[in-house]
Design an enzyme around this catalytic site. Structure first.
Site, PDB file in Angstrom:
ATOM      1  N   ASP A  39       2.902   4.789   4.931  1.00 32.70           N
ATOM      2  CA  ASP A  39       2.680   4.308   6.305  1.00 32.70           C
ATOM      3  C   ASP A  39       2.632   2.771   6.347  1.00 32.70           C
ATOM      4  OD1 ASP A  39       0.305   4.623   4.892  1.00 32.70           O
ATOM      5  OD2 ASP A  39      -0.678   5.829   6.436  1.00 32.70           O
ATOM      6  N   HIS A  40       2.498   2.127   5.185  1.00 32.10           N
ATOM      7  CA  HIS A  40       2.597   0.667   5.079  1.00 32.10           C
ATOM      8  C   HIS A  40       3.976   0.287   4.536  1.00 32.10           C
ATOM      9  CE1 HIS A  40      -1.884  -0.287   5.167  1.00 32.10           C
ATOM     10  NE2 HIS A  40      -1.896   1.014   4.967  1.00 32.10           N
ATOM     11  N   ASP A  60      -4.027  -4.833   1.189  1.00 32.67           N
ATOM     12  CA  ASP A  60      -4.332  -4.179   2.462  1.00 32.67           C
ATOM     13  C   ASP A  60      -5.732  -4.610   2.872  1.00 32.67           C
ATOM     14  OD1 ASP A  60      -4.955  -2.555   4.556  1.00 32.67           O
ATOM     15  OD2 ASP A  60      -4.530  -0.667   3.540  1.00 32.67           O
ATOM     16  N   ASP A  71      -1.655  -6.168   6.296  1.00 34.00           N
ATOM     17  CA  ASP A  71      -1.432  -6.497   4.880  1.00 34.00           C
ATOM     18  C   ASP A  71      -1.129  -7.991   4.785  1.00 34.00           C
ATOM     19  OD1 ASP A  71      -1.155  -3.628   3.447  1.00 34.00           O
ATOM     20  OD2 ASP A  71      -0.273  -3.552   5.462  1.00 34.00           O
ATOM     21  N   GLU A 128      -3.918   1.860  -2.923  1.00 34.70           N
ATOM     22  CA  GLU A 128      -3.993   3.309  -2.677  1.00 34.70           C
ATOM     23  C   GLU A 128      -3.067   4.084  -3.613  1.00 34.70           C
ATOM     24  OE1 GLU A 128      -5.448   5.367   0.943  1.00 34.70           O
ATOM     25  OE2 GLU A 128      -4.272   3.849   1.969  1.00 34.70           O
ATOM     26  N   ASN A 181      -7.011  -4.266   5.859  1.00 35.37           N
ATOM     27  CA  ASN A 181      -7.556  -3.441   6.949  1.00 35.37           C
ATOM     28  C   ASN A 181      -8.186  -4.314   8.029  1.00 35.37           C
ATOM     29  OD1 ASN A 181      -6.994  -0.601   6.725  1.00 35.37           O
ATOM     30  ND2 ASN A 181      -8.243  -0.551   4.868  1.00 35.37           N
ATOM     31  N   ASN A 208       0.879  -1.179   0.000  1.00 31.45           N
ATOM     32  CA  ASN A 208       0.000   0.000   0.000  1.00 31.45           C
ATOM     33  C   ASN A 208       0.911   1.223   0.000  1.00 31.45           C
ATOM     34  OD1 ASN A 208      -1.426   2.334   0.868  1.00 31.45           O
ATOM     35  ND2 ASN A 208      -3.053   1.052   1.709  1.00 31.45           N
TER      36      ASN A 208
END
Length: 259
Positions: free
Chosen positions: A249-250, A149, A220, A34, A151, A7
């Site tokens: 951030d991933h 991802d 993930d 993303e 989530n 991501n």
DNA sequence: ATGCCACGACTATCGTGA
């Protein structure tokens, strides 16, 4: 064959970080989430110059998924089946052929916060559609994987501070149950097939020094059909990427498959 | 109880993320 999921939190902001990681990690396939870009604005030439075939399923401002592959991408489809009204770009599939063929599904599962509410309802409905597609993949009795991802924080050990996430859409009872319902079709979660124990994360918030305190979560994931799990050689998280200049951030997660 | 940071859209704040 090395297949990664990443991501990137915006292709425009991540061009350099992504290029550097591709050069070093040399994945055969990278499933991206993303991209936050429409197809026309994705800098495909940059990756084609590195020898990747590029397929995108983009959207303005938010979401968006893509596949980069050094092998040809066949039978590409876009969008998760089951709701023609759903406009969010969160799913892309393609087949690559090594020693044998494997179906690759890249996904960006809805966040679902705030919970309860319409966004959480959308998350659960999306997971129901994912379950339906997962059933088809299982029925095909062939190598396939769903990576991206999710989530979803599968268990408490997948968060540095599980108590903070208990009521959150990423870890709430119903979210975990919906995720397990898919796993229970017979998928192998690649990372946990190889590595046990806490302190393995794939996301650290930009805020409050989460990275420096290792206050992360593992969201993930790679889900493999039994025929793909037979080929699993390794699964790792490229954690060090998070400490670099202008990181997502991933961080990337990858599998090595014997094909 | 909220913002903390970052991104993209539009250009000064705001929706969104996790």
């Amino acid at each position: 064959m090395k297949i990664a999921t990443f991501n990137i939190n915006g292709i425009k902001a991540r061009v350099n970080a992504l290029s550097d990681w591709l050069d070093e990690a040399q994945p055969d396939v990278a499933l991206l989430q993303e991209i936050k870009s429409v197809d026309e604005n994705f800098p495909r030439e940059l990756f084609e110059e590195k020898g990747y075939n590029v397929e995108t399923h983009g959207q303005k401002s938010f979401n968006g998924v893509a596949i980069l592959s050094k092998l040809p991408l066949e039978d590409v489809t876009r969008g998760l089946p089951g709701d023609p009204e759903d406009e969010q770009a969160r799913w892309i599939e393609a087949t690559v052929v090594g020693k044998q063929a494997i179906r690759l599904c890249g996904l960006y599962l809805p966040n679902g916060n705030p919970r309860p509410g319409p966004k959480y309802d959308y998350k659960l409905a999306w997971m129901e559609r994912l379950h339906a597609r997962a059933q088809e993949l299982m029925a095909a009795e062939a190598p396939a994987l769903m990576a991206g991802d999710y989530n979803i924080i599968p268990q408490d050990e997948d968060a540095a501070r599980p108590e903070v996430w208990q009521e959150d859409a990423l870890a709430y009872l119903d979210s975990r149950a919906a995720y397990r319902r898919i796993l229970n079709l017979g998928f192998t979660e690649a990372f946990r097939a190889r590595t046990q124990g806490p302190e393995h994360y794939s996301f650290w918030d930009y805020q409050a020094g989460a990275w420096n305190r290792n206050d992360g979560i593992r969201i993930d994931h790679f889900l493999l059909t039994p025929q793909a799990a037979d080929l699993l050689v390794d699964c790792q998280i490229d954690k060090e990427i998070r400490g670099r200049e202008k990181p997502s951030d991933h961080v990337p997660v990858w599998v090595e498959l014997d094909l």
